[in-house]
Write a protein that holds these residues in place. Sequence first.
Motif, PDB file in Angstrom:
ATOM      1  N   LEU A   1       0.804  -1.221   0.000  1.00  0.00           N
ATOM      2  CA  LEU A   1       0.000   0.000   0.000  1.00  0.00           C
ATOM      3  C   LEU A   1       0.837   1.271   0.000  1.00  0.00           C
ATOM      4  N   THR A   2       2.138   1.158   0.237  1.00  0.00           N
ATOM      5  CA  THR A   2       3.019   2.331   0.232  1.00  0.00           C
ATOM      6  C   THR A   2       3.929   2.364  -0.988  1.00  0.00           C
ATOM      7  N   ARG A   3       3.780   1.382  -1.879  1.00  0.00           N
ATOM      8  CA  ARG A   3       4.659   1.315  -3.057  1.00  0.00           C
ATOM      9  C   ARG A   3       4.014   2.057  -4.213  1.00  0.00           C
ATOM     10  N   LEU A   4       4.582   3.225  -4.511  1.00  0.00           N
ATOM     11  CA  LEU A   4       4.049   4.088  -5.557  1.00  0.00           C
ATOM     12  C   LEU A   4       5.106   4.261  -6.639  1.00  0.00           C
ATOM     13  N   GLY A   5       4.722   3.969  -7.883  1.00  0.00           N
ATOM     14  CA  GLY A   5       5.645   4.060  -8.998  1.00  0.00           C
ATOM     15  C   GLY A   5       5.851   2.709  -9.657  1.00  0.00           C
ATOM     16  N   THR A   6       6.300   2.746 -10.897  1.00  0.00           N
ATOM     17  CA  THR A   6       6.563   1.530 -11.658  1.00  0.00           C
ATOM     18  C   THR A   6       7.942   1.620 -12.284  1.00  0.00           C
ATOM     19  N   ALA A   7       8.319   0.581 -13.019  1.00  0.00           N
ATOM     20  CA  ALA A   7       9.612   0.593 -13.692  1.00  0.00           C
ATOM     21  C   ALA A   7       9.679   1.689 -14.748  1.00  0.00           C
ATOM     22  N   GLU A   8       8.529   2.059 -15.320  1.00  0.00           N
ATOM     23  CA  GLU A   8       8.494   3.070 -16.381  1.00  0.00           C
ATOM     24  C   GLU A   8       8.271   4.482 -15.838  1.00  0.00           C
ATOM     25  N   HIS A   9       7.609   4.609 -14.678  1.00  0.00           N
ATOM     26  CA  HIS A   9       7.236   5.931 -14.167  1.00  0.00           C
ATOM     27  C   HIS A   9       7.652   6.081 -12.715  1.00  0.00           C
ATOM     28  N   GLY A  10       8.109   7.322 -12.377  1.00  0.00           N
ATOM     29  CA  GLY A  10       8.367   7.645 -10.995  1.00  0.00           C
ATOM     30  C   GLY A  10       7.064   7.873 -10.260  1.00  0.00           C
ATOM     31  N   ALA A  11       7.165   8.271  -8.985  1.00  0.00           N
ATOM     32  CA  ALA A  11       5.963   8.397  -8.156  1.00  0.00           C
ATOM     33  C   ALA A  11       4.984   9.425  -8.709  1.00  0.00           C
ATOM     34  N   ALA A  12       5.472  10.621  -9.085  1.00  0.00           N
ATOM     35  CA  ALA A  12       4.580  11.688  -9.556  1.00  0.00           C
ATOM     36  C   ALA A  12       3.877  11.293 -10.853  1.00  0.00           C
TER      37      ALA A  12
END
Length: 442
Positions: A183-194
């Motif tokens: 639930l605290t993991r935001l972002g993917t390999a392609e995109h940062g958090a924002a």
Amino acid sequence: MATGKDRPLKRALTTRLLYFFILGDVLGAGVYVLIGRIAADSGGAVWVPLTVALALALLTAASYAELATKYPRSGGAAHYVTRAYGPFAGFLAGFSMLAAGVVSVAALARGFAGDYLAAFVSVPVGPVAVLFLAALALLNARGIRESTRANVAATVIEVGGLAIIVVLGAWLLLRGEGDPGRLTRLGTAEHGAAAAVLSGAVLAYYSFVGFETSVNVAEETRDPRRSYPRALFAALVTAGVVYVLVGVAASAAVPTSTLAGSSGPLLEVVRAAGGVPERLFSAIALVAVANGALLTGIMSSRLAYGMARDGLLPRALAAVLPGRRTPWVAIAVTTGLAALLALTGSVTTLASTLVLLLLVVFFMVNTALLALRRDPGEPGHFRAPTVLPVLGAASCVLLATRIEAAVWLRGLVVLGTGLVLGAVVAARRGTGRASGERATSG
């Protein structure tokens, strides 16, 4: 046969019925498939883009609340934009809403007749879709009270199904089989958090679409100035809370990669938890699809009725049944178009333009509110702070920049058609005014 000019629609909706109308439309079939797509774009913290999407939806909802109480008439966005910018822009707004609504009903009809129904019985999609639409049209023509009462029951079932997911997710965590750390993991390999939040918010925004249809029944609400804002904001916040809870439960219970790779992500929670038959969710999905189609069908018919009464569509569409006082011609025409689309099999291609069309409408509505601020309208109407429509219009532009080029191309075809037809309507109105002036002068 009476027309909308001499026989107004019946005021039958209470605050409670309107609340369930809006909630049922927002809590449509999309929530059963969207969580996986949001997880794919944003990561395990799906509750973040869901919350952002709710905030963005509330901006435009504030504009609708003011306009619906200021001008409580069927026609909705088309009526507001016509007042602000004239018949050409009004027709484009109404045409975009109408096209989106008809395509949505057709897509939902095919969805009802497709895989969910196949879990119980194997039947041809086309005939079932047509019969399904005919049944909804009859319920719609019977009356707004009967339609919204059916919606109350369906909405309770939809929310009950989502509550099951929340309970199952909590049960998995109690058994020690989930992972709340996701639930605290935001972002993917392609995109940062924002970037992940923005991408996820675009998808999550889709799940809140539907609140705009309620303005087309403001004229059928007993006390729209009091009831409409309360029902609108309460329904959106309720939907937002439900979505966040479902997102938290699904993400904590099932690995993000599993959610992202599933076309039925909530079924993954059911499978992981056990104890609930998978067919139960097929039944709930059928109810959700049918309810969404019914409410969108009501919107489309009332929009066509309102545009016809404003002279933006043929006057025949403004005819109402003497006893029921429902717009039967508008219901028949919009249902026929939806059935035609459902039978062609091209609904999937057209449906991808639905959100783009609505963003265009939302931008026009937000700016129309600012243009109409000097018009007093109905006394005692709801008034939104000026900053909200400004931010609402900006949010539409921001989200539109995230729409894929291929979808823009398809959307521009529909918008181009609306522009041509709108020019014809504006020219006819101009000719009519000129003829009237010459007759008066003579």
